[in-house]
Design a protein around this motif. Structure first.
Motif, mmCIF file in Angstrom:
data_model
loop_
_atom_site.group_PDB
_atom_site.id
_atom_site.type_symbol
_atom_site.label_atom_id
_atom_site.label_comp_id
_atom_site.label_asym_id
_atom_site.label_seq_id
_atom_site.Cartn_x
_atom_site.Cartn_y
_atom_site.Cartn_z
ATOM 1 N N UNK A 190 0.844 -1.208 0.000
ATOM 2 C CA UNK A 190 0.000 0.000 0.000
ATOM 3 C C UNK A 190 0.873 1.250 0.000
ATOM 4 N N UNK A 191 1.950 1.235 0.784
ATOM 5 C CA UNK A 191 2.858 2.384 0.830
ATOM 6 C C UNK A 191 3.517 2.608 -0.529
ATOM 7 N N UNK A 192 3.964 1.534 -1.184
ATOM 8 C CA UNK A 192 4.592 1.676 -2.500
ATOM 9 C C UNK A 192 3.609 2.210 -3.540
ATOM 10 N N UNK A 193 2.374 1.730 -3.491
ATOM 11 C CA UNK A 193 1.359 2.238 -4.426
ATOM 12 C C UNK A 193 1.083 3.717 -4.169
ATOM 13 N N UNK A 194 1.027 4.097 -2.911
ATOM 14 C CA UNK A 194 0.813 5.505 -2.557
ATOM 15 C C UNK A 194 1.942 6.367 -3.115
ATOM 16 N N UNK A 195 3.179 5.898 -2.962
ATOM 17 C CA UNK A 195 4.322 6.639 -3.508
ATOM 18 C C UNK A 195 4.247 6.722 -5.033
ATOM 19 N N UNK A 196 3.856 5.632 -5.679
ATOM 20 C CA UNK A 196 3.718 5.641 -7.142
ATOM 21 C C UNK A 196 2.668 6.662 -7.570
ATOM 22 N N UNK A 247 1.934 8.393 -11.205
ATOM 23 C CA UNK A 247 1.397 7.204 -11.878
ATOM 24 C C UNK A 247 -0.085 7.118 -11.535
ATOM 25 N N UNK A 248 -0.953 7.067 -12.528
ATOM 26 C CA UNK A 248 -2.393 7.046 -12.259
ATOM 27 C C UNK A 248 -2.808 5.844 -11.401
ATOM 28 N N UNK A 249 -3.839 6.062 -10.590
ATOM 29 C CA UNK A 249 -4.305 5.006 -9.683
ATOM 30 C C UNK A 249 -4.770 3.762 -10.423
#
Length: 165
Positions: free
Chosen positions: A76-82, A87-89
């Motif tokens: 979740x943290x890596x996706x938040x940073x992306x 980078x679009x959700x």
């Protein structure tokens, strides 16, 4: 276009019968396959996710990651940073779940998922491969869970022990 994703052309390592120049070329192309589903193990969660997601994004794929049940917060943290990096959700999504079998089944049976990447046990890898066959997915498996560390007789043992940790 035929050049989508770029690529490169290199001579083959094979030479003509007379030993002269290479007898052909190899073309390597980088092409998106579509939605890539990635299932990662608990150990080194951030490293495993970035090793899978980075190349997929570079090739133009969208990704959905099922992190290990024990390490969803890293994903979740890596996706938040992306997402913060622009980078679009819809391009990077995380599916935290304690029901790994249900998520794996959904990935395997979904016609939207074009590739599955899995790191983990051989038994689960076989299970995923069998279930992916009906939709003819591209599958990348890193199986076994054993990473031997070989130290030869002439090695510096202090350096080897430090490298192993």
């Amino acid at each position: 276009s035929d050049n989508a994703g770029g690529g490169y052309l290199v001579p083959t390592p094979f030479v003509q019968e007379d030993g002269s120049s290479p007898r052909g070329q190899i073309i390597a192309r980088h092409q998106a396959v579509g939605l890539a589903a990635m299932i990662t193990p608990w150990n080194f969660p951030s490293a495993m996710i970035t090793r899978k997601v980075g190349p997929a994004l570079a090739a133009g794929c969208t990704v959905v990651v099922k992190p290990a049940t024990l390490t969803p917060l890293s994903a979740i943290a890596l996706a938040t940073l992306a997402h913060r990096a622009g980078i679009p959700k819809d391009v990077v999504q995380i599916v935290p779940s304690s029901d790994s079998e249900a998520v794996g089944s959904a990935f395997c049976s979904s016609p939207s998922v074009k590739k599955i990447s899995f790191t983990g046990s051989t038994g689960v890898g076989k299970w995923l491969l069998e279930r992916s066959a009906s939709t003819v997915k591209k599958v990348s498996l890193e199986l076994g869970g054993n990473a031997p560390f070989v130290v030869f007789d002439d090695a510096d043992l202090d350096q080897a022990a430090s490298a192993a940790i």
